[in-house]
Design a protein around this motif. Structure first.
Motif, short mmCIF file in Angstrom:
data_model
loop_
_atom_site.label_atom_id
_atom_site.label_comp_id
_atom_site.label_asym_id
_atom_site.label_seq_id
_atom_site.Cartn_x
_atom_site.Cartn_y
_atom_site.Cartn_z
N ALA A 172 20.65 4.19 5.24
CA ALA A 172 19.33 4.36 4.63
C ALA A 172 19.26 3.67 3.27
N SER A 173 20.31 3.81 2.46
CA SER A 173 20.28 3.20 1.13
C SER A 173 20.33 1.67 1.22
N LEU A 174 21.00 1.13 2.24
CA LEU A 174 20.97 -0.31 2.46
C LEU A 174 19.55 -0.79 2.69
N GLN A 175 18.80 -0.04 3.50
CA GLN A 175 17.42 -0.43 3.77
C GLN A 175 16.54 -0.25 2.54
N LEU A 176 16.83 0.76 1.73
CA LEU A 176 16.07 0.94 0.49
C LEU A 176 16.31 -0.25 -0.44
N PHE A 177 17.55 -0.70 -0.54
CA PHE A 177 17.85 -1.89 -1.35
C PHE A 177 17.05 -3.09 -0.83
N ALA A 230 8.56 -7.84 4.97
CA ALA A 230 9.99 -7.51 4.85
C ALA A 230 10.18 -6.21 4.09
N SER A 231 9.45 -6.06 2.99
CA SER A 231 9.57 -4.84 2.20
C SER A 231 9.07 -3.62 2.99
N ALA A 232 7.94 -3.80 3.69
CA ALA A 232 7.37 -2.68 4.46
C ALA A 232 8.29 -2.27 5.61
N ALA A 233 8.84 -3.27 6.33
CA ALA A 233 9.72 -2.98 7.46
C ALA A 233 10.99 -2.27 6.99
N SER A 234 11.56 -2.73 5.87
CA SER A 234 12.78 -2.11 5.35
C SER A 234 12.52 -0.69 4.86
N PHE A 235 11.36 -0.49 4.22
CA PHE A 235 11.05 0.85 3.72
C PHE A 235 10.81 1.82 4.87
N ALA A 236 10.16 1.34 5.94
CA ALA A 236 9.94 2.19 7.12
C ALA A 236 11.28 2.58 7.74
N ALA A 237 12.21 1.60 7.82
CA ALA A 237 13.54 1.88 8.36
C ALA A 237 14.29 2.86 7.46
N PHE A 238 14.11 2.71 6.13
CA PHE A 238 14.74 3.64 5.18
C PHE A 238 14.28 5.07 5.43
N LEU A 239 12.96 5.27 5.58
CA LEU A 239 12.42 6.61 5.80
C LEU A 239 12.95 7.21 7.10
N LEU A 240 13.03 6.38 8.14
CA LEU A 240 13.52 6.86 9.43
C LEU A 240 14.99 7.26 9.34
N LEU A 241 15.82 6.40 8.75
CA LEU A 241 17.25 6.68 8.65
C LEU A 241 17.52 7.84 7.70
N ARG A 242 16.73 7.95 6.65
CA ARG A 242 16.93 9.04 5.68
C ARG A 242 16.69 10.40 6.32
N ALA A 275 24.35 13.30 1.00
CA ALA A 275 24.88 11.93 0.93
C ALA A 275 23.77 10.93 0.63
N GLU A 276 22.61 11.12 1.24
CA GLU A 276 21.49 10.20 1.04
C GLU A 276 21.01 10.26 -0.40
N LYS A 277 20.88 11.46 -0.95
CA LYS A 277 20.39 11.60 -2.32
C LYS A 277 21.37 11.00 -3.32
N ALA A 278 22.67 11.20 -3.08
CA ALA A 278 23.68 10.64 -3.98
C ALA A 278 23.64 9.12 -3.95
N SER A 279 23.49 8.55 -2.75
CA SER A 279 23.45 7.10 -2.61
C SER A 279 22.18 6.52 -3.24
#
Length: 314
Positions: A47-52, A208-220, A227-231
Protein backbone atom coordinates in the motif's frame (compact mmCIF):
# COMPACT_ATOMS: atom_id res chain seq x y z
CA UNK A 1 27.53 21.79 -35.56
CA UNK A 2 24.45 20.75 -37.45
CA UNK A 3 23.37 17.70 -39.36
CA UNK A 4 20.57 16.63 -41.64
CA UNK A 5 18.01 14.17 -40.35
CA UNK A 6 17.47 11.80 -43.28
CA UNK A 7 14.05 10.77 -42.02
CA UNK A 8 12.57 14.24 -42.17
CA UNK A 9 15.08 16.31 -44.13
CA UNK A 10 15.20 18.87 -41.33
CA UNK A 11 18.39 20.52 -40.16
CA UNK A 12 18.84 19.67 -36.50
CA UNK A 13 21.15 22.18 -34.76
CA UNK A 14 23.26 20.98 -31.88
CA UNK A 15 23.11 24.40 -30.21
CA UNK A 16 24.50 25.07 -26.72
CA UNK A 17 20.90 25.11 -25.45
CA UNK A 18 20.23 21.68 -26.99
CA UNK A 19 23.41 20.26 -25.48
CA UNK A 20 22.45 21.69 -22.08
CA UNK A 21 18.96 20.14 -22.29
CA UNK A 22 20.46 16.80 -23.36
CA UNK A 23 22.84 16.88 -20.39
CA UNK A 24 19.91 17.69 -18.08
CA UNK A 25 17.92 14.77 -19.57
CA UNK A 26 20.76 12.33 -18.86
CA UNK A 27 21.01 13.64 -15.29
CA UNK A 28 17.22 13.50 -14.81
CA UNK A 29 17.16 9.88 -15.99
CA UNK A 30 19.75 8.90 -13.39
CA UNK A 31 18.22 11.08 -10.66
CA UNK A 32 14.77 9.56 -11.17
CA UNK A 33 16.13 6.02 -10.84
CA UNK A 34 18.26 6.83 -7.79
CA UNK A 35 15.27 8.46 -6.09
CA UNK A 36 13.53 5.09 -6.08
CA UNK A 37 16.21 3.75 -3.72
CA UNK A 38 15.11 5.56 -0.53
CA UNK A 39 11.46 5.04 -1.47
CA UNK A 40 12.07 1.31 -1.56
CA UNK A 41 13.66 1.40 1.90
CA UNK A 42 10.81 3.39 3.47
CA UNK A 43 7.82 1.82 1.69
CA UNK A 44 7.52 -1.40 3.69
CA UNK A 45 4.08 -2.45 2.48
CA UNK A 46 2.43 -2.75 -0.97
CA UNK A 47 0.00 0.00 0.00
CA UNK A 48 2.77 2.46 0.87
CA UNK A 49 4.51 1.71 -2.45
CA UNK A 50 1.34 2.75 -4.24
CA UNK A 51 1.01 5.85 -2.07
CA UNK A 52 4.55 6.85 -3.07
CA UNK A 53 3.59 6.33 -6.74
CA UNK A 54 0.47 8.45 -6.32
CA UNK A 55 2.31 11.29 -4.57
CA UNK A 56 5.22 11.65 -6.98
CA UNK A 57 2.96 11.24 -10.04
CA UNK A 58 0.83 14.07 -8.63
CA UNK A 59 3.95 16.24 -8.34
CA UNK A 60 4.78 15.46 -11.98
CA UNK A 61 1.16 16.27 -12.92
CA UNK A 62 1.43 19.69 -11.26
CA UNK A 63 4.69 20.39 -13.10
CA UNK A 64 3.14 19.33 -16.42
CA UNK A 65 0.02 21.44 -15.80
CA UNK A 66 2.10 24.53 -14.98
CA UNK A 67 4.14 24.03 -18.15
CA UNK A 68 1.02 23.55 -20.29
CA UNK A 69 -0.68 26.62 -18.80
CA UNK A 70 2.43 28.77 -19.26
CA UNK A 71 2.42 28.33 -23.02
CA UNK A 72 3.68 24.79 -23.41
CA UNK A 73 0.82 23.67 -25.66
CA UNK A 74 -2.31 24.09 -23.56
CA UNK A 75 -4.71 21.40 -22.42
CA UNK A 76 -6.56 20.53 -25.63
CA UNK A 77 -6.42 16.86 -26.57
CA UNK A 78 -8.64 14.74 -28.87
CA UNK A 79 -10.85 12.00 -27.43
CA UNK A 80 -8.33 9.34 -28.46
CA UNK A 81 -5.77 11.15 -26.33
CA UNK A 82 -7.86 10.66 -23.20
CA UNK A 83 -7.87 6.88 -23.70
CA UNK A 84 -4.15 6.86 -24.55
CA UNK A 85 -3.38 8.96 -21.47
CA UNK A 86 -5.41 6.59 -19.27
CA UNK A 87 -3.40 3.62 -20.58
CA UNK A 88 -0.19 5.64 -20.12
CA UNK A 89 -1.15 6.38 -16.50
CA UNK A 90 -1.89 2.76 -15.64
CA UNK A 91 1.33 1.41 -17.16
CA UNK A 92 3.39 4.24 -15.69
CA UNK A 93 2.14 3.26 -12.24
CA UNK A 94 2.81 -0.43 -12.92
CA UNK A 95 6.32 0.31 -14.21
CA UNK A 96 7.30 2.16 -11.04
CA UNK A 97 5.63 -0.41 -8.77
CA UNK A 98 7.41 -3.40 -10.37
CA UNK A 99 10.67 -1.43 -10.39
CA UNK A 100 10.34 -0.78 -6.66
CA UNK A 101 9.48 -4.43 -6.01
CA UNK A 102 12.58 -5.49 -7.98
CA UNK A 103 14.74 -3.20 -5.81
CA UNK A 104 13.65 -5.17 -2.73
CA UNK A 105 15.75 -8.10 -3.96
CA UNK A 106 18.37 -6.72 -6.34
CA UNK A 107 20.88 -3.91 -7.03
CA UNK A 108 19.68 -0.50 -8.19
CA UNK A 109 22.30 -0.14 -10.94
CA UNK A 110 21.42 -3.38 -12.76
CA UNK A 111 17.68 -3.01 -12.22
CA UNK A 112 17.75 0.39 -13.93
CA UNK A 113 19.70 -1.02 -16.85
CA UNK A 114 17.33 -3.97 -17.35
CA UNK A 115 14.29 -1.66 -17.28
CA UNK A 116 15.97 0.54 -19.92
CA UNK A 117 16.24 -2.51 -22.17
CA UNK A 118 12.49 -2.02 -22.67
CA UNK A 119 13.33 0.06 -25.75
CA UNK A 120 13.31 -3.21 -27.73
CA UNK A 121 9.49 -3.11 -27.65
CA UNK A 122 8.93 0.25 -29.42
CA UNK A 123 11.83 -0.66 -31.69
CA UNK A 124 10.09 -3.91 -32.66
CA UNK A 125 6.92 -1.92 -33.38
CA UNK A 126 8.92 0.42 -35.63
CA UNK A 127 10.44 -2.50 -37.54
CA UNK A 128 7.10 -4.26 -38.06
CA UNK A 129 4.62 -1.42 -38.56
CA UNK A 130 6.71 1.61 -39.53
CA UNK A 131 9.10 -0.39 -41.74
CA UNK A 132 12.26 1.05 -40.21
CA UNK A 133 15.51 -0.52 -41.37
CA UNK A 134 17.15 -3.34 -39.42
CA UNK A 135 20.71 -2.04 -39.31
CA UNK A 136 23.98 -3.77 -38.49
CA UNK A 137 24.43 -1.63 -35.38
CA UNK A 138 20.97 -2.51 -34.05
CA UNK A 139 21.55 -6.21 -34.70
CA UNK A 140 24.85 -5.96 -32.81
CA UNK A 141 23.10 -4.08 -30.00
CA UNK A 142 20.44 -6.79 -29.69
CA UNK A 143 23.11 -9.51 -29.55
CA UNK A 144 25.00 -7.55 -26.89
CA UNK A 145 21.78 -7.09 -24.91
CA UNK A 146 21.25 -10.88 -24.83
CA UNK A 147 24.84 -11.35 -23.63
CA UNK A 148 24.27 -8.75 -20.88
CA UNK A 149 21.14 -10.51 -19.63
CA UNK A 150 23.19 -13.66 -19.09
CA UNK A 151 25.95 -11.67 -17.37
CA UNK A 152 23.45 -10.01 -15.02
CA UNK A 153 22.35 -13.41 -13.70
CA UNK A 154 25.91 -14.53 -12.88
CA UNK A 155 26.93 -13.81 -9.25
CA UNK A 156 30.60 -13.89 -10.30
CA UNK A 157 29.92 -10.84 -12.48
CA UNK A 158 27.47 -8.92 -10.28
CA UNK A 159 29.35 -9.46 -7.02
CA UNK A 160 26.09 -10.53 -5.32
CA UNK A 161 26.07 -13.56 -3.02
CA UNK A 162 23.29 -15.02 -5.17
CA UNK A 163 20.86 -13.88 -7.83
CA UNK A 164 17.26 -13.71 -6.66
CA UNK A 165 14.61 -15.18 -8.93
CA UNK A 166 12.24 -12.61 -7.42
CA UNK A 167 14.53 -9.81 -8.58
CA UNK A 168 14.77 -11.22 -12.11
CA UNK A 169 10.99 -11.69 -12.29
CA UNK A 170 10.09 -8.18 -11.13
CA UNK A 171 12.85 -6.62 -13.28
CA UNK A 172 11.47 -8.36 -16.38
CA UNK A 173 7.91 -7.34 -15.44
CA UNK A 174 9.10 -3.75 -15.11
CA UNK A 175 10.82 -4.06 -18.50
CA UNK A 176 7.54 -5.23 -20.08
CA UNK A 177 5.49 -2.48 -18.40
CA UNK A 178 8.02 0.18 -19.36
CA UNK A 179 8.09 -1.13 -22.95
CA UNK A 180 4.29 -1.00 -23.13
CA UNK A 181 4.42 2.55 -21.76
CA UNK A 182 6.90 3.52 -24.48
CA UNK A 183 4.71 1.86 -27.11
CA UNK A 184 1.67 3.87 -26.01
CA UNK A 185 3.64 7.12 -26.18
CA UNK A 186 5.23 6.25 -29.53
CA UNK A 187 1.99 5.20 -31.22
CA UNK A 188 0.12 8.25 -29.96
CA UNK A 189 2.94 10.63 -30.91
CA UNK A 190 3.14 9.03 -34.38
CA UNK A 191 -0.61 9.30 -34.98
CA UNK A 192 -0.83 12.93 -33.81
CA UNK A 193 2.65 14.09 -34.94
CA UNK A 194 3.32 14.97 -31.30
CA UNK A 195 0.90 17.91 -31.54
CA UNK A 196 -0.76 17.27 -28.16
CA UNK A 197 2.13 15.91 -26.14
CA UNK A 198 1.97 18.59 -23.44
CA UNK A 199 -1.71 17.93 -22.69
CA UNK A 200 -1.07 14.19 -23.03
CA UNK A 201 1.53 14.37 -20.25
CA UNK A 202 -0.84 16.31 -17.99
CA UNK A 203 -3.57 13.70 -18.43
CA UNK A 204 -1.13 10.78 -18.27
CA UNK A 205 0.30 11.86 -14.92
CA UNK A 206 -3.20 12.62 -13.61
CA UNK A 207 -4.35 9.09 -14.47
CA UNK A 208 -1.14 7.62 -13.00
CA UNK A 209 -1.70 9.42 -9.72
CA UNK A 210 -5.39 8.46 -9.60
CA UNK A 211 -4.73 4.79 -10.44
CA UNK A 212 -1.98 4.51 -7.81
CA UNK A 213 -4.09 6.22 -5.15
CA UNK A 214 -7.03 3.89 -5.87
CA UNK A 215 -4.69 0.89 -5.55
CA UNK A 216 -3.33 2.36 -2.30
CA UNK A 217 -6.84 2.61 -0.80
CA UNK A 218 -7.67 -0.95 -1.86
CA UNK A 219 -4.43 -2.44 -0.49
CA UNK A 220 -4.62 -0.39 2.70
CA UNK A 221 -8.05 -1.79 3.50
CA UNK A 222 -6.66 -5.32 3.24
CA UNK A 223 -3.38 -4.82 5.11
CA UNK A 224 -2.46 -4.78 8.77
CA UNK A 225 -3.64 -1.38 10.14
CA UNK A 226 -0.64 -0.90 12.45
CA UNK A 227 1.92 -1.80 9.74
CA UNK A 228 0.19 0.42 7.17
CA UNK A 229 0.07 3.43 9.48
CA UNK A 230 3.73 3.04 10.46
CA UNK A 231 4.77 2.80 6.80
CA UNK A 232 2.66 5.83 5.85
CA UNK A 233 4.18 7.89 8.67
CA UNK A 234 7.67 6.99 7.45
CA UNK A 235 6.73 7.91 3.87
CA UNK A 236 5.26 11.27 4.90
CA UNK A 237 8.31 12.31 6.96
CA UNK A 238 9.95 15.56 5.74
CA UNK A 239 12.90 13.74 4.17
CA UNK A 240 10.61 11.44 2.19
CA UNK A 241 8.43 14.35 1.08
CA UNK A 242 11.65 15.76 -0.35
CA UNK A 243 12.24 12.48 -2.21
CA UNK A 244 8.67 12.59 -3.58
CA UNK A 245 9.24 16.13 -4.90
CA UNK A 246 12.66 15.15 -6.24
CA UNK A 247 11.40 12.07 -8.13
CA UNK A 248 8.25 13.78 -9.45
CA UNK A 249 10.17 16.76 -10.80
CA UNK A 250 12.87 14.50 -12.32
CA UNK A 251 10.22 12.40 -14.07
CA UNK A 252 8.60 15.46 -15.61
CA UNK A 253 11.96 17.04 -16.50
CA UNK A 254 12.97 13.89 -18.38
CA UNK A 255 9.75 13.80 -20.42
CA UNK A 256 9.88 17.55 -21.06
CA UNK A 257 13.47 17.28 -22.27
CA UNK A 258 12.44 14.62 -24.80
CA UNK A 259 9.68 16.94 -26.09
CA UNK A 260 12.00 19.94 -26.41
CA UNK A 261 14.82 17.96 -28.01
CA UNK A 262 12.46 16.54 -30.66
CA UNK A 263 12.79 19.84 -32.55
CA UNK A 264 16.36 20.69 -31.54
CA UNK A 265 18.48 17.59 -32.04
CA UNK A 266 18.48 14.37 -34.05
CA UNK A 267 16.79 11.55 -32.12
CA UNK A 268 19.69 9.30 -33.20
CA UNK A 269 21.76 11.36 -30.74
CA UNK A 270 19.17 11.99 -28.03
CA UNK A 271 17.96 8.46 -27.26
CA UNK A 272 21.37 6.72 -27.21
CA UNK A 273 22.75 9.47 -24.97
CA UNK A 274 19.88 9.47 -22.46
CA UNK A 275 19.08 5.75 -22.34
CA UNK A 276 22.75 4.77 -22.37
CA UNK A 277 24.01 7.54 -20.10
CA UNK A 278 21.18 7.38 -17.55
CA UNK A 279 22.10 3.92 -16.18
CA UNK A 280 25.74 4.98 -15.87
CA UNK A 281 24.71 8.06 -13.84
CA UNK A 282 22.50 5.77 -11.73
CA UNK A 283 25.40 3.38 -11.05
CA UNK A 284 27.71 6.23 -10.02
CA UNK A 285 25.12 7.85 -7.73
CA UNK A 286 24.14 4.46 -6.30
CA UNK A 287 27.78 3.88 -5.37
CA UNK A 288 28.19 7.35 -3.87
CA UNK A 289 24.94 7.60 -1.88
CA UNK A 290 23.97 4.00 -1.10
CA UNK A 291 27.38 2.32 -1.02
CA UNK A 292 26.41 -0.25 -3.66
CA UNK A 293 29.35 -2.52 -4.43
CA UNK A 294 30.42 -2.23 -8.07
CA UNK A 295 33.43 -4.51 -8.68
CA UNK A 296 35.16 -4.21 -12.04
CA UNK A 297 33.24 -7.11 -13.62
CA UNK A 298 29.93 -5.53 -12.65
CA UNK A 299 31.09 -2.13 -13.88
CA UNK A 300 32.13 -3.68 -17.20
CA UNK A 301 28.71 -5.37 -17.50
CA UNK A 302 26.98 -2.02 -16.89
CA UNK A 303 29.10 -0.37 -19.59
CA UNK A 304 28.30 -3.24 -21.98
CA UNK A 305 24.60 -2.77 -21.24
CA UNK A 306 24.88 0.96 -21.92
CA UNK A 307 26.72 0.18 -25.17
CA UNK A 308 23.92 -2.21 -26.17
CA UNK A 309 21.33 0.55 -25.61
CA UNK A 310 23.37 3.01 -27.69
CA UNK A 311 23.75 0.52 -30.57
CA UNK A 312 20.03 -0.31 -30.49
CA UNK A 313 19.21 3.37 -30.93
CA UNK A 314 21.57 4.01 -33.85
Amino acid sequence: GSRRDDRGGKIMNASPAAIAILTAAIAASGIFSVGLGPANKKCRTPASLQLFNALFAFVAFVCAAIFAAAGGGGFRVPASGVFAAAAFGVFFSLTVLTNLKALESGPLSLTTLIVNFSLIMPMGYSFIFLHERITVTRTAGLALLVVCMFLFTDPRVTGEAKISGRWIGYSLLSLLCSGTLSLISKIYATKTENAYFSAFLVLGYAFASAASFAAFLLLRSRGEPAAEKASERALLAPAMIGVVLYVGCASFALNLAFVLLATMMDSAIVYPAVQGGGPIVTAVLSRLFFGERIPWKKGAAILLGAAAIVLLNL
